[in-house]
Design a protein around this motif. Sequence first.
Motif, PDB file in Angstrom:
ATOM      1  N   GLU A  17      33.499 112.689 166.898  1.00  0.00           N
ATOM      2  CA  GLU A  17      33.133 112.204 168.219  1.00  0.00           C
ATOM      3  C   GLU A  17      31.634 112.404 168.399  1.00  0.00           C
ATOM      4  N   ARG A  18      31.009 111.381 168.951  1.00  0.00           N
ATOM      5  CA  ARG A  18      29.583 111.455 169.213  1.00  0.00           C
ATOM      6  C   ARG A  18      29.344 111.080 170.669  1.00  0.00           C
ATOM      7  N   MET A  19      28.567 111.881 171.360  1.00  0.00           N
ATOM      8  CA  MET A  19      28.268 111.599 172.749  1.00  0.00           C
ATOM      9  C   MET A  19      26.992 110.763 172.817  1.00  0.00           C
ATOM     10  N   VAL A  20      27.068 109.637 173.520  1.00  0.00           N
ATOM     11  CA  VAL A  20      25.924 108.732 173.642  1.00  0.00           C
ATOM     12  C   VAL A  20      25.723 108.402 175.115  1.00  0.00           C
ATOM     13  N   LYS A  21      24.572 107.839 175.415  1.00  0.00           N
ATOM     14  CA  LYS A  21      24.285 107.454 176.793  1.00  0.00           C
ATOM     15  C   LYS A  21      25.051 106.189 177.132  1.00  0.00           C
ATOM     16  N   ALA A  22      25.713 106.209 178.266  1.00  0.00           N
ATOM     17  CA  ALA A  22      26.480 105.050 178.711  1.00  0.00           C
ATOM     18  C   ALA A  22      25.551 104.024 179.342  1.00  0.00           C
ATOM     19  N   SER A  23      25.916 102.770 179.229  1.00  0.00           N
ATOM     20  CA  SER A  23      25.128 101.728 179.876  1.00  0.00           C
ATOM     21  C   SER A  23      25.638 101.535 181.293  1.00  0.00           C
ATOM     22  N   GLY A  24      24.896 100.798 182.089  1.00  0.00           N
ATOM     23  CA  GLY A  24      25.332 100.502 183.440  1.00  0.00           C
ATOM     24  C   GLY A  24      24.648 101.365 184.476  1.00  0.00           C
ATOM     25  N   PRO A  25      25.076 101.214 185.739  1.00  0.00           N
ATOM     26  CA  PRO A  25      24.417 101.918 186.833  1.00  0.00           C
ATOM     27  C   PRO A  25      24.709 103.411 186.818  1.00  0.00           C
ATOM     28  N   GLY A  26      23.862 104.172 187.455  1.00  0.00           N
ATOM     29  CA  GLY A  26      24.071 105.613 187.539  1.00  0.00           C
ATOM     30  C   GLY A  26      22.893 106.325 188.166  1.00  0.00           C
ATOM     31  N   GLY A  27      21.885 105.585 188.539  1.00  0.00           N
ATOM     32  CA  GLY A  27      20.730 106.186 189.202  1.00  0.00           C
ATOM     33  C   GLY A  27      19.878 106.996 188.250  1.00  0.00           C
ATOM     34  N   GLN A  28      19.236 108.025 188.768  1.00  0.00           N
ATOM     35  CA  GLN A  28      18.330 108.841 187.966  1.00  0.00           C
ATOM     36  C   GLN A  28      19.082 109.653 186.915  1.00  0.00           C
ATOM     37  N   HIS A  29      20.331 109.942 187.188  1.00  0.00           N
ATOM     38  CA  HIS A  29      21.119 110.800 186.299  1.00  0.00           C
ATOM     39  C   HIS A  29      21.473 110.107 184.977  1.00  0.00           C
ATOM     40  N   VAL A  30      21.500 108.764 184.969  1.00  0.00           N
ATOM     41  CA  VAL A  30      21.989 108.026 183.802  1.00  0.00           C
ATOM     42  C   VAL A  30      21.107 108.232 182.576  1.00  0.00           C
ATOM     43  N   ASN A  31      19.812 108.455 182.778  1.00  0.00           N
ATOM     44  CA  ASN A  31      18.913 108.607 181.641  1.00  0.00           C
ATOM     45  C   ASN A  31      18.895 110.021 181.073  1.00  0.00           C
ATOM     46  N   LYS A  32      19.533 110.958 181.754  1.00  0.00           N
ATOM     47  CA  LYS A  32      19.498 112.352 181.320  1.00  0.00           C
ATOM     48  C   LYS A  32      20.772 112.793 180.628  1.00  0.00           C
ATOM     49  N   SER A  33      21.908 112.146 180.928  1.00  0.00           N
ATOM     50  CA  SER A  33      23.188 112.662 180.422  1.00  0.00           C
ATOM     51  C   SER A  33      23.830 111.693 179.442  1.00  0.00           C
ATOM     52  N   SER A  34      24.479 112.258 178.463  1.00  0.00           N
ATOM     53  CA  SER A  34      25.236 111.470 177.491  1.00  0.00           C
ATOM     54  C   SER A  34      26.710 111.662 177.813  1.00  0.00           C
ATOM     55  N   ASN A  35      27.293 110.695 178.518  1.00  0.00           N
ATOM     56  CA  ASN A  35      28.675 110.870 178.908  1.00  0.00           C
ATOM     57  C   ASN A  35      29.606 109.797 178.357  1.00  0.00           C
ATOM     58  N   ALA A  36      29.114 108.920 177.513  1.00  0.00           N
ATOM     59  CA  ALA A  36      29.984 107.981 176.814  1.00  0.00           C
ATOM     60  C   ALA A  36      30.362 108.600 175.471  1.00  0.00           C
ATOM     61  N   VAL A  37      31.532 108.220 174.957  1.00  0.00           N
ATOM     62  CA  VAL A  37      32.033 108.817 173.717  1.00  0.00           C
ATOM     63  C   VAL A  37      32.256 107.710 172.688  1.00  0.00           C
ATOM     64  N   PHE A  73      34.896 103.108 171.491  1.00  0.00           N
ATOM     65  CA  PHE A  73      33.827 103.466 172.409  1.00  0.00           C
ATOM     66  C   PHE A  73      34.408 103.549 173.810  1.00  0.00           C
ATOM     67  N   SER A  74      34.166 104.637 174.499  1.00  0.00           N
ATOM     68  CA  SER A  74      34.703 104.823 175.843  1.00  0.00           C
ATOM     69  C   SER A  74      33.596 105.235 176.791  1.00  0.00           C
ATOM     70  N   GLN A  75      33.408 104.443 177.866  1.00  0.00           N
ATOM     71  CA  GLN A  75      32.394 104.772 178.865  1.00  0.00           C
ATOM     72  C   GLN A  75      32.885 104.421 180.264  1.00  0.00           C
ATOM     73  N   GLY A  76      34.203 104.329 180.443  1.00  0.00           N
ATOM     74  CA  GLY A  76      34.768 103.910 181.724  1.00  0.00           C
ATOM     75  C   GLY A  76      34.597 104.899 182.846  1.00  0.00           C
ATOM     76  N   SER A  77      34.487 106.157 182.533  1.00  0.00           N
ATOM     77  CA  SER A  77      34.407 107.186 183.563  1.00  0.00           C
ATOM     78  C   SER A  77      33.020 107.828 183.554  1.00  0.00           C
ATOM     79  N   ARG A  78      32.671 108.477 184.665  1.00  0.00           N
ATOM     80  CA  ARG A  78      31.393 109.195 184.713  1.00  0.00           C
ATOM     81  C   ARG A  78      31.514 110.570 184.071  1.00  0.00           C
TER      82      ARG A  78
END
Length: 139
Positions: A17-37, A73-78
């Motif tokens: 499993e590798r954690m990657v940055k999810a695409s789509g909206p998320g505000g300022q937090h989206v560029n800091k966290s890797s929450n897609a798998v 690839f899963s990025q459906g949830s925050r």
Amino acid sequence: MIQVTPTFTISDDEFTERMVKASGPGGQHVNKSSNAVELRFDVGASTLPDDAKERLRRLAGSRLSGDDVLILFSQGSRSLEMNRQEARSRLADLVRQALHRPKSRRPTKPTYSSKLKRLEGKTRRSGVKSMRSKPGKED
């Protein structure tokens, strides 16, 4: 460890499993966290039976890479944990479908009465159609 069926499990060392940055909206937090798998499962090196590996390759379709690795690839949830669980459950569903052996079809013959019924219907329909035609010279 992923429990696929009561008798079959996938150990943690069979997939990565590798954690990657999810695409789509998320505000300022989206560029800091890797929450897609991104989950990678090597079909060729797995402990699946050979016939199940072939069925899994057919089920995977475009999700199977050229080096025989299934990529989900899963990025459906925050939430990272929810995305991880979703990817693992999708892998388990695919493997469960691949482990299911389809029943082989036994060819059967139509019964004598069904043959007679079919021919009688054809004769009746032919009669209906012939009555629609214009009368010939001999009529």
